[in-house]
Design a protein around this motif. Structure first.
Motif, PDB file in Angstrom:
ATOM      1  N   VAL A 102       1.270   7.072 -14.576  1.00 38.33           N
ATOM      2  CA  VAL A 102       1.664   7.457 -13.218  1.00 38.33           C
ATOM      3  C   VAL A 102       2.779   8.484 -13.255  1.00 38.33           C
ATOM      4  O   VAL A 102       3.559   8.553 -14.217  1.00 38.33           O
ATOM      5  N   ASP A 103       2.837   9.279 -12.209  1.00 38.12           N
ATOM      6  CA  ASP A 103       3.894  10.276 -12.034  1.00 38.12           C
ATOM      7  C   ASP A 103       4.798   9.754 -10.920  1.00 38.12           C
ATOM      8  O   ASP A 103       4.472   9.853  -9.733  1.00 38.12           O
ATOM      9  N   LYS A 104       5.923   9.140 -11.287  1.00 38.59           N
ATOM     10  CA  LYS A 104       6.806   8.480 -10.317  1.00 38.59           C
ATOM     11  C   LYS A 104       7.674   9.493  -9.569  1.00 38.59           C
ATOM     12  O   LYS A 104       8.286  10.356 -10.193  1.00 38.59           O
ATOM     13  N   PRO A 105       7.740   9.372  -8.244  1.00 42.96           N
ATOM     14  CA  PRO A 105       8.619  10.272  -7.490  1.00 42.96           C
ATOM     15  C   PRO A 105      10.078   9.828  -7.583  1.00 42.96           C
ATOM     16  O   PRO A 105      10.368   8.671  -7.887  1.00 42.96           O
ATOM     17  N   THR A 106      10.975  10.743  -7.325  1.00 38.70           N
ATOM     18  CA  THR A 106      12.380  10.376  -7.262  1.00 38.70           C
ATOM     19  C   THR A 106      12.592   9.411  -6.093  1.00 38.70           C
ATOM     20  O   THR A 106      11.894   9.474  -5.080  1.00 38.70           O
ATOM     21  N   GLY A 107      13.534   8.495  -6.230  1.00 36.83           N
ATOM     22  CA  GLY A 107      13.838   7.543  -5.169  1.00 36.83           C
ATOM     23  C   GLY A 107      13.101   6.231  -5.278  1.00 36.83           C
ATOM     24  O   GLY A 107      13.397   5.306  -4.518  1.00 36.83           O
ATOM     25  N   MET A 108      12.145   6.119  -6.195  1.00 39.84           N
ATOM     26  CA  MET A 108      11.384   4.881  -6.341  1.00 39.84           C
ATOM     27  C   MET A 108      11.894   4.081  -7.539  1.00 39.84           C
ATOM     28  O   MET A 108      11.980   4.588  -8.653  1.00 39.84           O
ATOM     29  N   ILE A 109      12.227   2.811  -7.300  1.00 40.07           N
ATOM     30  CA  ILE A 109      12.643   1.905  -8.368  1.00 40.07           C
ATOM     31  C   ILE A 109      11.395   1.417  -9.094  1.00 40.07           C
ATOM     32  O   ILE A 109      10.355   1.176  -8.471  1.00 40.07           O
ATOM     33  N   VAL A 110      11.468   1.257 -10.411  1.00 41.87           N
ATOM     34  CA  VAL A 110      10.290   0.894 -11.191  1.00 41.87           C
ATOM     35  C   VAL A 110       9.842  -0.536 -10.929  1.00 41.87           C
ATOM     36  O   VAL A 110       8.673  -0.796 -10.680  1.00 41.87           O
ATOM     37  N   HIS A 111      10.761  -1.497 -10.982  1.00 41.66           N
ATOM     38  CA  HIS A 111      10.350  -2.893 -10.784  1.00 41.66           C
ATOM     39  C   HIS A 111      11.363  -3.649  -9.931  1.00 41.66           C
ATOM     40  O   HIS A 111      12.531  -3.281  -9.853  1.00 41.66           O
ATOM     41  N   PRO A 112      10.919  -4.721  -9.285  1.00 41.82           N
ATOM     42  CA  PRO A 112      11.819  -5.514  -8.445  1.00 41.82           C
ATOM     43  C   PRO A 112      12.920  -6.191  -9.254  1.00 41.82           C
ATOM     44  O   PRO A 112      12.783  -6.424 -10.461  1.00 41.82           O
ATOM     45  N   SER A 113      13.990  -6.503  -8.575  1.00 36.42           N
ATOM     46  CA  SER A 113      15.094  -7.271  -9.143  1.00 36.42           C
ATOM     47  C   SER A 113      15.716  -8.040  -7.989  1.00 36.42           C
ATOM     48  O   SER A 113      15.416  -7.750  -6.821  1.00 36.42           O
ATOM     49  N   PRO A 114      16.548  -9.019  -8.262  1.00 36.58           N
ATOM     50  CA  PRO A 114      17.161  -9.767  -7.159  1.00 36.58           C
ATOM     51  C   PRO A 114      17.831  -8.841  -6.146  1.00 36.58           C
ATOM     52  O   PRO A 114      18.659  -8.020  -6.504  1.00 36.58           O
ATOM     53  N   GLY A 115      17.430  -8.951  -4.912  1.00 34.00           N
ATOM     54  CA  GLY A 115      17.964  -8.091  -3.854  1.00 34.00           C
ATOM     55  C   GLY A 115      17.065  -6.915  -3.534  1.00 34.00           C
ATOM     56  O   GLY A 115      17.203  -6.287  -2.491  1.00 34.00           O
ATOM     57  N   ILE A 116      16.139  -6.576  -4.443  1.00 36.50           N
ATOM     58  CA  ILE A 116      15.219  -5.454  -4.219  1.00 36.50           C
ATOM     59  C   ILE A 116      13.818  -5.919  -4.587  1.00 36.50           C
ATOM     60  O   ILE A 116      13.454  -5.956  -5.766  1.00 36.50           O
ATOM     61  N   ILE A 117      13.036  -6.300  -3.595  1.00 32.50           N
ATOM     62  CA  ILE A 117      11.696  -6.827  -3.878  1.00 32.50           C
ATOM     63  C   ILE A 117      10.604  -6.059  -3.154  1.00 32.50           C
ATOM     64  O   ILE A 117       9.437  -6.441  -3.198  1.00 32.50           O
ATOM     65  N   LYS A 118      10.963  -4.960  -2.512  1.00 33.54           N
ATOM     66  CA  LYS A 118       9.969  -4.139  -1.813  1.00 33.54           C
ATOM     67  C   LYS A 118      10.137  -2.670  -2.172  1.00 33.54           C
ATOM     68  O   LYS A 118      11.215  -2.223  -2.548  1.00 33.54           O
ATOM     69  N   GLY A 119       9.023  -1.931  -2.056  1.00 34.66           N
ATOM     70  CA  GLY A 119       9.073  -0.484  -2.234  1.00 34.66           C
ATOM     71  C   GLY A 119       9.122  -0.003  -3.666  1.00 34.66           C
ATOM     72  O   GLY A 119       9.320   1.193  -3.907  1.00 34.66           O
ATOM     73  N   THR A 120       8.936  -0.900  -4.637  1.00 34.91           N
ATOM     74  CA  THR A 120       9.015  -0.498  -6.043  1.00 34.91           C
ATOM     75  C   THR A 120       7.650  -0.064  -6.565  1.00 34.91           C
ATOM     76  O   THR A 120       6.608  -0.284  -5.939  1.00 34.91           O
ATOM     77  N   LEU A 121       7.671   0.530  -7.755  1.00 35.85           N
ATOM     78  CA  LEU A 121       6.423   0.916  -8.409  1.00 35.85           C
ATOM     79  C   LEU A 121       5.540  -0.303  -8.654  1.00 35.85           C
ATOM     80  O   LEU A 121       4.308  -0.233  -8.502  1.00 35.85           O
ATOM     81  N   VAL A 122       6.146  -1.432  -9.007  1.00 29.44           N
ATOM     82  CA  VAL A 122       5.373  -2.659  -9.240  1.00 29.44           C
ATOM     83  C   VAL A 122       4.653  -3.108  -7.976  1.00 29.44           C
ATOM     84  O   VAL A 122       3.484  -3.512  -8.020  1.00 29.44           O
ATOM     85  N   ASN A 123       5.328  -3.047  -6.830  1.00 28.69           N
ATOM     86  CA  ASN A 123       4.671  -3.400  -5.565  1.00 28.69           C
ATOM     87  C   ASN A 123       3.425  -2.540  -5.345  1.00 28.69           C
ATOM     88  O   ASN A 123       2.375  -3.032  -4.927  1.00 28.69           O
ATOM     89  N   ALA A 124       3.554  -1.243  -5.646  1.00 28.08           N
ATOM     90  CA  ALA A 124       2.426  -0.319  -5.478  1.00 28.08           C
ATOM     91  C   ALA A 124       1.321  -0.613  -6.485  1.00 28.08           C
ATOM     92  O   ALA A 124       0.131  -0.593  -6.151  1.00 28.08           O
ATOM     93  N   ASN A 178       0.845  -1.199   0.000  1.00 30.52           N
ATOM     94  CA  ASN A 178       0.000   0.000   0.000  1.00 30.52           C
ATOM     95  C   ASN A 178       0.880   1.248   0.000  1.00 30.52           C
ATOM     96  O   ASN A 178       1.026   1.937   1.008  1.00 30.52           O
ATOM     97  N   ILE A 179       1.469   1.515  -1.159  1.00 23.72           N
ATOM     98  CA  ILE A 179       2.342   2.671  -1.347  1.00 23.72           C
ATOM     99  C   ILE A 179       1.568   3.715  -2.154  1.00 23.72           C
ATOM    100  O   ILE A 179       0.980   3.385  -3.185  1.00 23.72           O
ATOM    101  N   PRO A 180       1.522   4.958  -1.695  1.00 22.31           N
ATOM    102  CA  PRO A 180       0.777   5.991  -2.434  1.00 22.31           C
ATOM    103  C   PRO A 180       1.273   6.119  -3.879  1.00 22.31           C
ATOM    104  O   PRO A 180       2.475   6.098  -4.138  1.00 22.31           O
ATOM    105  N   LEU A 181       0.334   6.233  -4.807  1.00 24.32           N
ATOM    106  CA  LEU A 181       0.643   6.416  -6.220  1.00 24.32           C
ATOM    107  C   LEU A 181       0.014   7.708  -6.715  1.00 24.32           C
ATOM    108  O   LEU A 181      -1.144   8.002  -6.400  1.00 24.32           O
ATOM    109  N   LYS A 182       0.757   8.468  -7.487  1.00 20.36           N
ATOM    110  CA  LYS A 182       0.190   9.648  -8.129  1.00 20.36           C
ATOM    111  C   LYS A 182      -0.260   9.233  -9.529  1.00 20.36           C
ATOM    112  O   LYS A 182       0.545   9.138 -10.452  1.00 20.36           O
ATOM    113  N   ILE A 183      -1.557   8.956  -9.659  1.00 20.32           N
ATOM    114  CA  ILE A 183      -2.101   8.492 -10.932  1.00 20.32           C
ATOM    115  C   ILE A 183      -2.623   9.685 -11.726  1.00 20.32           C
ATOM    116  O   ILE A 183      -3.510  10.420 -11.262  1.00 20.32           O
ATOM    117  N   VAL A 184      -2.066   9.882 -12.902  1.00 25.09           N
ATOM    118  CA  VAL A 184      -2.441  10.996 -13.764  1.00 25.09           C
ATOM    119  C   VAL A 184      -3.657  10.631 -14.612  1.00 25.09           C
ATOM    120  O   VAL A 184      -4.521  11.465 -14.889  1.00 25.09           O
TER     121      VAL A 184
END
Length: 306
Positions: free
Chosen positions: A91-113, A76-82
């Motif tokens: 979507v209007d992605k904020p700085t600091g957000m990774i677009v999609h998961p990859s090995p080692g990074i599976i949380k907090g991405t745009l895909v999770n949201a 449940n990550i806030p999304l700015k949907i245009v």
């Protein structure tokens, strides 16, 4: 295929499969050993065995197939949907957000949201990138189009391939660019001295073309608008650094004394495409983030103080 790089920073001589498991906790040892056996893992450019004992500064490159399923959960990550309808989301992605998961990074991405917001997303780009048609870097902010179904995905992807999508980026760069317009035509490939970065090179590179227009000149900087003819990794950042005008705040290709709090000052400002179903042209525009506006105001004050 997605590339993942590990540089060995200890002298403990771990087995290759163990050092990968330590760095990529979302992959099982069985999966890692299978990838090694299939030749998807190399050390210093050479295929080797799972039992290989790693050495200090070894460079491990892992090729992750799109269908390598990671343990991705909706968040449940806030999304700015245009814009949103039954086929697409912008979507209007904020700085600091990774677009999609990859090995080692599976949380907090745009895909999770997106998975939390929408249950139906296209699957063409694999299980780890549902709905993702194109990407922008983690620290780059701005507009992205998302496909809710495979038909929409194919349509948008084809528009990207034929360069019919309108994409405009705004960047703040070091230096006062004397000319109004410029075109950078220089091939980009992975940096042989740093596998985590890209560079202008003739070796193992791809054609890359960036067009830019100077919007505003400041005391020691310029604000530019960029139009891409190609979509290479880090293209604007690499090209502007190559011609001597690196993007401000860029931790990889910029200058050491920059403020890196927000990453590179690069914003995907405009996005236009033909709707996959209605066949009507749609165009969206995003405001600059507040930190970007604040920096521009600061530069304006420097001009007034002269």
């Amino acid at each position: 295929m997605e590339k993942y790089n590990i540089i060995v920073d200890n002298e403990d001589n771990f087995r290759l499969d163990k050092i990968i498991a330590l760095n990529m906790k979302d992959l099982s040892r069985t999966m890692i050993q299978e990838m090694i056996n299939r030749g998807l893992v190399s050390v210093n450019g050479k295929i080797t065995k799972a039992s290989y004992k790693t050495k200090l500064n070894d460079q491990i490159e892992i090729m992750i197939e799109d269908n390598t399923e990671l343990d991705i959960e909706p968040e449940n990550i806030p999304l700015k949907i245009v814009y949103e309808d039954k086929d697409i989301i912008v979507v209007d992605k904020p700085t600091g957000m990774i677009v999609h998961p990859s090995p080692g990074i599976i949380k907090g991405t745009l895909v999770n949201a997106l998975l939390y917001h929408c249950k139906d997303l296209s699957g063409i780009n694999g299980v780890n990138r549902p709905g993702i048609v194109h990407r922008i870097d983690k620290e780059t902010s701005g507009l992205l189009m998302i496909a809710k179904n495979d038909a929409a995905h194919r349509s948008l992807s084809n528009q990207l391939k034929t360069h019919s999508v309108t994409r405009r980026y705004v960047a703040l760069v070091h230096g006062v660019i004397p000319h109004v317009q410029g075109k950078i035509d220089a091939p980009i490939g992975r940096n042989p001295n740093d596998r985590q970065s890209m560079t202008v090179t003739r070796t193992n590179s791809k054609n890359a073309v960036t067009n830019f227009t100077v919007i505003k000149r400041y005391k020691n900087m310029s604000m530019i608008e960029c139009r891409l003819e190609t979509g290479r990794t880090h293209q604007i950042r690499v090209h502007m650094s190559y011609i001597g005008y690196p993007v401000y705040g860029d931790p990889k290709y910029g200058r050491r004394k920059d403020d890196f709090s927000y990453g590179q000052f690069l914003h995907a400002k405009k996005l236009g495409f033909i709707h996959p179903t209605t066949r009507k042209y749609m165009e969206f525009e995003s405001e600059l983030p507040d930190y970007f506006k604040d920096k521009l105001n600061e530069l304006e004050e420097e001009i007034k103080d002269e």
